[in-house]
Write an enzyme that holds these catalytic residues in place. Structure first.
Site, short mmCIF file in Angstrom:
data_model
loop_
_atom_site.label_atom_id
_atom_site.label_comp_id
_atom_site.label_asym_id
_atom_site.label_seq_id
_atom_site.Cartn_x
_atom_site.Cartn_y
_atom_site.Cartn_z
CB SER A 240 -3.44 -6.19 11.67
OG SER A 240 -1.91 -6.74 11.74
CE1 TYR B 242 1.50 -9.82 5.41
CE2 TYR B 242 1.53 -10.99 7.64
CZ TYR B 242 0.92 -10.21 6.58
OH TYR B 242 -0.21 -10.84 6.21
CE LYS C 27 -0.49 -7.52 7.20
NZ LYS C 27 -1.39 -6.63 6.51
#
Length: 298
Positions: free
Chosen positions: A153, A167, A171
């Site tokens: 992660s 992004y 995650k």
């Protein structure tokens, strides 16, 4: 490349190598960056490695020839690729002990300027990608009643920030998925581990991995220029050593109970601590109001 039509049920012992004392590591995105380091560390520790990437030849070139290495084509956004890669792994080595969901990319920019197509592409690779590969591997791990699913992660999955909306969304999604998956598969002897690296000297900030949104809105222009310049200047100077992280993962995978989360790097530890403090402060800020929202049934 190994024939990929053999299913786990059809695999014979004659097709499989002597795996005495070895674990089988299945690593996505192994053709460069952190994936290459993890593959090399696993091989150095005496394990077998199924290293995957879009181009198997580049994967082998990056890692180096090794009798315990199988390079397999895998685009993590393609579920059929994931299923074929898992079949190839089982046909060659008979099992999968450690799955490492590492493949990734980075679409950076302010939310208003990231196109919907690029935002979805980020989610497809770094959230649905690990899900596709894990879904393909879980039948093998359940049959074995053992295994470890490691998902790389990011600290961006613990704390969001500007220029990170796509992004961080992917995650944060991975964090929730893996944390929820853990109790579902624990009864079958399968463990999960999330790894949240801070800034490591990988290829994430290179042009091959990072796509910057086109600057189209004047209100963001100055901050966009400053951020892109700073990040490009940081590439190759990050403090974290991916080879050390790779060896740390080998150690953690040997534990009977690997951690649900591993803060990778001193900056990641600091992010964890800051996030924990911020959540506690937010819980305390309006505690009385939050605690008095129940029905007055009594």
């Amino acid at each position: 490349m190994t024939e990929q039509k053999t299913s786990p049920e059809q695999t014979s012992t004659e097709q499989q190598e002597d795996m005495t004392g070895k674990k089988v590591w299945f690593i996505t995105g192994a053709g460069r960056g952190m994936g290459t380091d993890i593959a090399q560390a696993a091989l150095a520790a005496g394990h077998a490695v199924v290293a995957t990437g879009r181009d198997p030849e580049k994967v082998t070139q990056a890692i180096g020839e090794n009798k315990d290495l199988l390079a397999v084509k895998l685009d993590v956004t393609d579920p059929s690729d994931a299923e074929a890669a898992v079949r190839a792994a089982v046909a060659r080595f008979g099992r999968i002990d450690v799955l490492v969901n590492n493949a990734g990319n980075f679409y950076a920019g302010f939310f208003e300027e990231i196109t919907p197509e690029d935002f979805r592409a980020q989610i497809e690779t770094t959230m649905f990608g690990p899900m596709n590969v894990t879904r393909a591997a879980l039948p093998v791990l359940r049959t074995q009643r053992s295994g470890l699913v490691v998902t790389i992660s990011s600290t961006a999955g613990i704390a969001g920030g500007e220029f990170l909306s796509a992004y961080a969304a992917s995650k944060f999604g991975v964090e929730g998925w893996a944390e929820s998956l853990a109790p579902e598969i624990a009864p079958f002897g399968i463990r999960t581990m999330l790894v949240e690296p801070g800034f490591f000297r990988t290829e994430l900030l290179t042009p091959e991995s990072t796509s910057y949104a086109e600057s189209t809105i004047e209100d963001y222009a100055e901050r966009t220029e400053q951020t892109v310049t700073a990040w490009k200047g940081m590439n190759g100077l990050q403090g974290g050593d991916p080879a050390k992280l790779a060896h740390a993962l080998i150690r953690l995978a040997e534990l009977e109970q690997p951690p649900l989360r591993f803060a990778a790097g001193a900056d990641a530890v600091e992010t964890f601590e800051q996030r924990a403090t911020a959540l506690q402060d937010q819980a305390d800020a309006h505690r009385e109001l939050s605690s008095n929202l129940a029905h007055n049934d009594a």
